[in-house]
Design an enzyme around this catalytic site. Structure first.
Site: not given
Length: 235
Positions: A127-128
């Site tokens: 995700e990040s």
């Protein structure tokens, strides 16, 4: 005489500070990309950086609406602000994590929701890239890339606070695990595209982005099923 200006060096220094979450650095680096000073001009990158700073309350960045409205789905990022991938350890293929603090938070919080910390770390990685200040073109925020609606749903007050974000993301994972009865692939697909979409297709949606996302998660987290709490999702 003053010191000669070196815009390229300044951009490099701002970029490193921006990645660490410094709002001023994010704003000034955004200005450099908006004006092509020391870097190749890019409205997309400028928009991303202004948005990051604005989300932290930076007054000048909040006035840059003409740029922050330009965020597109095809963003490219400065090399120093790119996502940090998981690295394979040399001692037999185990996974090591680039941020011990985040790992400790996950191992503290995940058991409270009966979620495997390894699944949480896989989600954060994809995700990040372990970037606490990450913002997506769809305004997903923080380590576990929570959109504002999901943050409100799971009572996250500050999406850029690592512990608050992780707690909300794990709570959402717990809910998804119950909703999809522990099917890890369905949970990953839902985390990417929403539980309603997975329910609509009765499986992984035929979207290239979602299918690629599920493959990335499954590469990092090998288990096909995960224990779940039957009572988490109401009837």
């Amino acid at each position: 005489e003053g010191v000669p200006q070196n815009h390229a060096k300044a951009a490099t220094l701002y970029c490193k500070a921006a990645k660490m979450g410094d709002a001023d650095a994010q704003f000034f680096l955004g200005w450099m990309y908006a004006n092509g000073r020391g870097v190749s001009r890019s409205d997309n990158i400028a928009s991303y950086l202004f948005t990051m700073a604005a989300k932290q309350g930076h007054e000048h960045a909040q006035k840059m609406e003409s740029y922050t409205k330009k965020i597109s789905a095809s963003l490219s990022f400065p090399s120093c602000a790119s996502k940090i991938p998981l690295q394979q350890a040399r001692n037999g293929g185990g996974v090591t994590y680039p941020n011990d603090y985040i790992f400790k938070l996950v191992t503290k919080l995940a058991p409270l929701y009966e979620v495997d910390p390894k699944l949480v770390m896989a989600i954060i990685s994809v995700e990040s890239g372990f970037n606490v200040r990450a913002i997506s073109p769809k305004n997903a925020q923080g380590l576990m890339q929570l959109i504002p609606a999901t943050a409100r749903r799971f009572k996250v007050k500050n999406t850029f606070d690592a512990e608050d974000n992780i707690r909300g993301g794990i709570a959402y994972l717990q809910w998804l695990l119950t909703f999809f009865e522990g099917n890890v692939s369905f949970v990953a697909a839902a985390y990417n595209s929403g539980e309603g979409t997975v329910k609509k297709y009765n499986g992984i949606p035929p979207y290239p982005e979602t299918r690629s996302y599920v493959k990335k998660i499954r590469k990092l987290y090998k288990k096909q099923t995960h224990p779940y709490r039957p009572h988490v999702v109401g009837g």
